[in-house]
Design a protein around this motif. Structure first.
Motif, PDB file in Angstrom:
ATOM      1  N   GLU A   1       0.849  -1.186   0.000  1.00 37.23           N
ATOM      2  CA  GLU A   1       0.000   0.000   0.000  1.00 37.23           C
ATOM      3  C   GLU A   1       0.882   1.231   0.000  1.00 37.23           C
ATOM      4  O   GLU A   1       1.822   1.336   0.791  1.00 37.23           O
ATOM      5  CB  GLU A   1      -0.927   0.007   1.217  1.00 37.23           C
ATOM      6  CG  GLU A   1      -1.995  -1.042   1.142  1.00 37.23           C
ATOM      7  CD  GLU A   1      -2.941  -1.018   2.330  1.00 37.23           C
ATOM      8  OE1 GLU A   1      -2.682  -0.291   3.320  1.00 37.23           O
ATOM      9  OE2 GLU A   1      -3.935  -1.753   2.272  1.00 37.23           O
TER      10      GLU A   1
ATOM     11  N   TRP B   1       0.922   5.286   0.450  1.00 34.15           N
ATOM     12  CA  TRP B   1       0.149   6.335   1.124  1.00 34.15           C
ATOM     13  C   TRP B   1       0.850   7.681   0.951  1.00 34.15           C
ATOM     14  O   TRP B   1       2.057   7.777   1.125  1.00 34.15           O
ATOM     15  CB  TRP B   1       0.064   6.056   2.625  1.00 34.15           C
ATOM     16  CG  TRP B   1      -0.560   4.754   2.998  1.00 34.15           C
ATOM     17  CD1 TRP B   1       0.039   3.525   2.978  1.00 34.15           C
ATOM     18  CD2 TRP B   1      -1.882   4.548   3.457  1.00 34.15           C
ATOM     19  NE1 TRP B   1      -0.845   2.569   3.408  1.00 34.15           N
ATOM     20  CE2 TRP B   1      -2.036   3.166   3.711  1.00 34.15           C
ATOM     21  CE3 TRP B   1      -2.969   5.398   3.692  1.00 34.15           C
ATOM     22  CZ2 TRP B   1      -3.217   2.613   4.177  1.00 34.15           C
ATOM     23  CZ3 TRP B   1      -4.151   4.847   4.169  1.00 34.15           C
ATOM     24  CH2 TRP B   1      -4.264   3.482   4.399  1.00 34.15           C
TER      25      TRP B   1
ATOM     26  N   TYR C   1      -4.440   6.929  -0.888  1.00 39.09           N
ATOM     27  CA  TYR C   1      -3.707   5.671  -0.824  1.00 39.09           C
ATOM     28  C   TYR C   1      -4.004   4.827  -2.059  1.00 39.09           C
ATOM     29  O   TYR C   1      -5.034   4.987  -2.724  1.00 39.09           O
ATOM     30  CB  TYR C   1      -4.026   4.895   0.455  1.00 39.09           C
ATOM     31  CG  TYR C   1      -5.182   3.931   0.301  1.00 39.09           C
ATOM     32  CD1 TYR C   1      -4.958   2.592  -0.032  1.00 39.09           C
ATOM     33  CD2 TYR C   1      -6.489   4.357   0.455  1.00 39.09           C
ATOM     34  CE1 TYR C   1      -6.012   1.721  -0.197  1.00 39.09           C
ATOM     35  CE2 TYR C   1      -7.544   3.499   0.298  1.00 39.09           C
ATOM     36  CZ  TYR C   1      -7.302   2.178  -0.037  1.00 39.09           C
ATOM     37  OH  TYR C   1      -8.349   1.317  -0.214  1.00 39.09           O
TER      38      TYR C   1
ATOM     39  N   GLU D   1      -3.416   0.606  -3.473  1.00 43.00           N
ATOM     40  CA  GLU D   1      -2.898  -0.739  -3.296  1.00 43.00           C
ATOM     41  C   GLU D   1      -2.138  -1.041  -4.582  1.00 43.00           C
ATOM     42  O   GLU D   1      -2.734  -1.221  -5.652  1.00 43.00           O
ATOM     43  CB  GLU D   1      -4.009  -1.750  -3.064  1.00 43.00           C
ATOM     44  CG  GLU D   1      -3.449  -3.094  -2.660  1.00 43.00           C
ATOM     45  CD  GLU D   1      -4.502  -4.023  -2.104  1.00 43.00           C
ATOM     46  OE1 GLU D   1      -4.794  -5.021  -2.787  1.00 43.00           O
ATOM     47  OE2 GLU D   1      -5.028  -3.723  -1.013  1.00 43.00           O
TER      48      GLU D   1
ATOM     49  N   ASP E   1       1.561  -3.077  -5.956  1.00 42.15           N
ATOM     50  CA  ASP E   1       2.543  -4.074  -5.525  1.00 42.15           C
ATOM     51  C   ASP E   1       3.978  -3.710  -5.855  1.00 42.15           C
ATOM     52  O   ASP E   1       4.900  -4.203  -5.224  1.00 42.15           O
ATOM     53  CB  ASP E   1       2.215  -5.432  -6.154  1.00 42.15           C
ATOM     54  CG  ASP E   1       0.829  -5.906  -5.757  1.00 42.15           C
ATOM     55  OD1 ASP E   1       0.373  -5.552  -4.654  1.00 42.15           O
ATOM     56  OD2 ASP E   1       0.199  -6.619  -6.544  1.00 42.15           O
TER      57      ASP E   1
ATOM     58  N   GLU F   1      -6.631  -0.920  -5.778  1.00 46.74           N
ATOM     59  CA  GLU F   1      -7.521  -0.123  -4.923  1.00 46.74           C
ATOM     60  C   GLU F   1      -6.955   1.279  -4.809  1.00 46.74           C
ATOM     61  O   GLU F   1      -5.758   1.483  -4.995  1.00 46.74           O
ATOM     62  CB  GLU F   1      -7.621  -0.710  -3.514  1.00 46.74           C
ATOM     63  CG  GLU F   1      -8.323  -2.023  -3.402  1.00 46.74           C
ATOM     64  CD  GLU F   1      -8.410  -2.511  -1.952  1.00 46.74           C
ATOM     65  OE1 GLU F   1      -8.190  -1.701  -1.018  1.00 46.74           O
ATOM     66  OE2 GLU F   1      -8.692  -3.693  -1.772  1.00 46.74           O
TER      67      GLU F   1
END
Length: 169
Positions: free
Chosen positions: A54, A56, A74, A76, A78, A104
């Motif tokens: 994640e 941020w 934020y 998601e 990888d 996300e």
């Protein structure tokens, strides 16, 4: 002479008014939504394993003990590959590729965080992304990240982050 002074005064006033930037754009480390800009001077990448992370960008440093008012965005995502533009795609899609997509995204403004947890009942919170892009560039330890997101609520979030990103496991 009075006419000349009056003309100089009028020209000075006109030039001063024209040089004023009424459409002031925010600098680096911000996002905009609903016509307002929010500062996000803290970057954090939390790694939860080889295939989950994640990213941020927040107005205050994030930690398990963070408290106070908060604005944040934020993702998601990888991986952070320099030169890559990621697009939103749900992780359960058969075409999802962690080197090309984020799964996300969400934002909070005028929110509240207590002992590291966002209060979803305070401020504006939207976690339902519809589409978007996230462009990553890296030079040395410094990142330049630009993003443009559309949420199911029809809110558009645009922003950027420039600087170092703290990495935690």
């Amino acid at each position: 002479m009075k006419k000349l002074l009056l003309c100089v005064a009028a020209a000075t006033t006109l030039l001063t008014a024209c040089s004023k930037n009424d459409d002031k754009q925010p600098g680096d480390n911000y996002f905009t939504v609903d016509g307002s800009s929010f500062t996000t001077t803290n970057g954090l990448l939390q790694n939860f394993g080889p295939d989950l992370g994640e990213l941020w960008f927040s107005s205050i440093p994030l930690s398990a003990t963070a408290n106070g008012k908060i604005d944040l965005v934020y993702f998601e995502v990888d991986t952070l590959i320099s030169g890559q533009t990621y697009t939103y795609m749900p992780a359960d899609s058969s075409a999802f590729d962690r080197k090309k997509h984020f799964s996300e995204a969400g934002f909070v403004y005028n929110g509240k965080i207590t002992t590291g947890e966002i209060d979803e009942n305070e401020g504006t919170v939207d976690l339902e992304i519809k589409s978007g892009t996230l462009t990553v560039n890296k030079q040395g330890d410094d990142y330049t990240i630009d993003y443009n997101l559309l949420f199911k609520s029809s809110k558009t979030v645009k922003g950027n982050y420039k600087g170092k990103i703290r990495v935690t496991d």
